[in-house]
Design a protein around this motif. Structure first.
Motif, short mmCIF file in Angstrom:
data_model
loop_
_atom_site.label_atom_id
_atom_site.label_comp_id
_atom_site.label_asym_id
_atom_site.label_seq_id
_atom_site.Cartn_x
_atom_site.Cartn_y
_atom_site.Cartn_z
N LEU A 1 11.22 -9.95 -6.04
CA LEU A 1 10.08 -9.13 -6.40
C LEU A 1 9.96 -8.01 -5.39
O LEU A 1 10.05 -8.24 -4.18
CB LEU A 1 8.83 -10.01 -6.39
CG LEU A 1 7.54 -9.53 -7.04
CD1 LEU A 1 7.74 -9.31 -8.53
CD2 LEU A 1 6.43 -10.55 -6.80
N CYS A 2 9.79 -6.77 -5.86
CA CYS A 2 9.84 -5.62 -4.94
C CYS A 2 8.78 -4.59 -5.29
O CYS A 2 8.58 -4.26 -6.46
CB CYS A 2 11.23 -4.98 -4.99
SG CYS A 2 11.43 -3.55 -3.90
N ASP A 3 8.11 -4.09 -4.27
CA ASP A 3 7.18 -2.97 -4.43
C ASP A 3 7.90 -1.68 -4.06
O ASP A 3 8.48 -1.58 -2.98
CB ASP A 3 5.96 -3.16 -3.53
CG ASP A 3 5.00 -1.98 -3.63
OD1 ASP A 3 4.81 -1.48 -4.75
OD2 ASP A 3 4.45 -1.58 -2.59
N ASN A 4 7.88 -0.71 -4.97
CA ASN A 4 8.46 0.61 -4.73
C ASN A 4 9.97 0.53 -4.46
O ASN A 4 10.44 0.99 -3.41
CB ASN A 4 7.75 1.30 -3.57
CG ASN A 4 8.12 2.77 -3.45
OD1 ASN A 4 8.59 3.39 -4.40
ND2 ASN A 4 7.90 3.33 -2.27
N PRO A 5 10.75 -0.05 -5.38
CA PRO A 5 12.19 -0.19 -5.13
C PRO A 5 12.92 1.14 -4.98
O PRO A 5 13.96 1.21 -4.32
CB PRO A 5 12.70 -0.95 -6.36
CG PRO A 5 11.64 -0.78 -7.40
CD PRO A 5 10.35 -0.65 -6.66
N SER A 6 12.40 2.22 -5.56
CA SER A 6 13.06 3.52 -5.44
C SER A 6 12.88 4.12 -4.05
O SER A 6 13.63 5.01 -3.64
CB SER A 6 12.51 4.50 -6.49
OG SER A 6 11.18 4.86 -6.18
N GLY A 7 11.87 3.64 -3.32
CA GLY A 7 11.61 4.17 -1.99
C GLY A 7 10.85 5.48 -1.99
O GLY A 7 10.56 6.05 -0.94
N SER A 8 10.50 5.97 -3.18
CA SER A 8 9.75 7.23 -3.26
C SER A 8 8.98 7.24 -4.57
O SER A 8 9.48 7.66 -5.60
CB SER A 8 10.70 8.43 -3.20
OG SER A 8 9.98 9.64 -3.32
N ALA A 9 7.76 6.74 -4.52
CA ALA A 9 6.93 6.66 -5.72
C ALA A 9 5.60 7.35 -5.48
O ALA A 9 5.15 7.47 -4.35
CB ALA A 9 6.70 5.20 -6.10
N PHE A 10 4.99 7.79 -6.56
CA PHE A 10 3.69 8.43 -6.45
C PHE A 10 2.63 7.48 -6.99
O PHE A 10 2.67 7.07 -8.15
CB PHE A 10 3.65 9.73 -7.25
CG PHE A 10 2.40 10.54 -6.99
CD1 PHE A 10 2.33 11.40 -5.91
CD2 PHE A 10 1.29 10.42 -7.82
CE1 PHE A 10 1.17 12.14 -5.67
CE2 PHE A 10 0.14 11.15 -7.58
CZ PHE A 10 0.08 12.02 -6.50
N TYR A 11 1.71 7.07 -6.13
CA TYR A 11 0.66 6.13 -6.52
C TYR A 11 -0.56 6.89 -7.01
O TYR A 11 -1.14 7.70 -6.29
CB TYR A 11 0.25 5.27 -5.34
CG TYR A 11 1.23 4.18 -4.97
CD1 TYR A 11 0.99 3.34 -3.90
CD2 TYR A 11 2.40 4.00 -5.70
CE1 TYR A 11 1.89 2.34 -3.55
CE2 TYR A 11 3.30 3.01 -5.35
CZ TYR A 11 3.04 2.19 -4.28
OH TYR A 11 3.93 1.21 -3.94
#
Length: 242
Positions: free
Chosen positions: A26-36
């Protein structure tokens, strides 16, 4: 969005990576660059009954890359009926896979929900957090650990509609017995089968379309219910007998 037994908002997902157990986590922000633009969280899909539990212990592996000011991931809980979450543990900083062993005995005697939630300033987020191999142990309620990162059960049946025989296959459970029950549309149990403990995550059987008294049931719609050990997930499939 449902991730195995977790319901996500924001940027949580299941990813393939090098993990302590298996190949996914389970991973939060797997891309490493997300806009919340909203809260990002992964909440376990089922309430956890600790009414009769003692010595509650939550164990899991986590890896973190959270080096931004004022950003962290919180492990939270809330009791049944409450609307607000309380923080159990906060994760900050950067580190490789680490095993966590948290004593949650103070939460015994109630039903709780668990959630991992990203906290910080909304906007572009470069922090990433991974979780794997999540188990909940108690002294008396569960003979084995309640595994919180299980893939969903998959139930296949054919043919459908069926006549004299129905082939049923179940995939995706851990070792242990399976409980299979078939009900008519009035909720009456037609037949049931509990397997011996299994060691393979796949099982199949043929139902000869006889009820528990050995009689052929009437034509109509039937419901197949499959339950796996230490799992709250139940699968229901509509079956048509003609």
């Amino acid at each position: 969005m449902t991730l195995f037994n977790w319901i996500s908002t924001g940027c949580w997902d299941i990813v393939q990576t090098d993990v302590p157990q298996g190949t996914q986590c389970l991973c939060d922000n797997p891309s490493g660059s997300a806009f919340y633009e909203e809260e990002s969280s992964a909440t376990y899909a089922h309430p956890i009954d600790l009414e009769a539990a003692t010595n509650v212990n939550l164990q899991f592996w986590a890896k973190k890359s959270i080096d931004l000011y004022n950003h962290y991931v919180a492990l939270c809980y809330r009791s049944g009926g409450e609307s607000y979450w309380q923080t159990i543990y906060s994760f900050m900083g950067v580190g490789d896979w680490e095993h966590y062993d948290l004593d949650l005995s103070a939460l015994a005697g109630q039903s709780i929900e668990l959630s991992f939630s990203s906290r910080g300033i909304w906007g572009v987020n470069y922090a990433t957090f991974w979780i794997d191999d999540i188990h909940l142990y108690t002294d008396n309620s569960y003979s084995e650990a309640q595994y919180l990162l299980s893939p969903p059960l998959r139930v296949l049946s054919s043919p459908n509609p069926f006549t004299r025989e129905l082939a049923i296959a179940v995939q995706g459970f851990e070792k242990g017995p399976l409980q299979l029950d078939i009900y008519n549309i009035r909720g009456q149990k037609v037949c049931s089968k509990k397997t011996n403990p299994l060691t393979s995550p796949a099982f199949s059987l043929n139902w000869n379309v006889l009820d528990k008294a050995g009689r052929e049931p009437a034509a109509g719609v039937y419901i197949l219910k499959v339950s796996a050990p230490n799992r709250e997930t139940t699968i229901r499939k509509i079956l048509k007998l003609h």
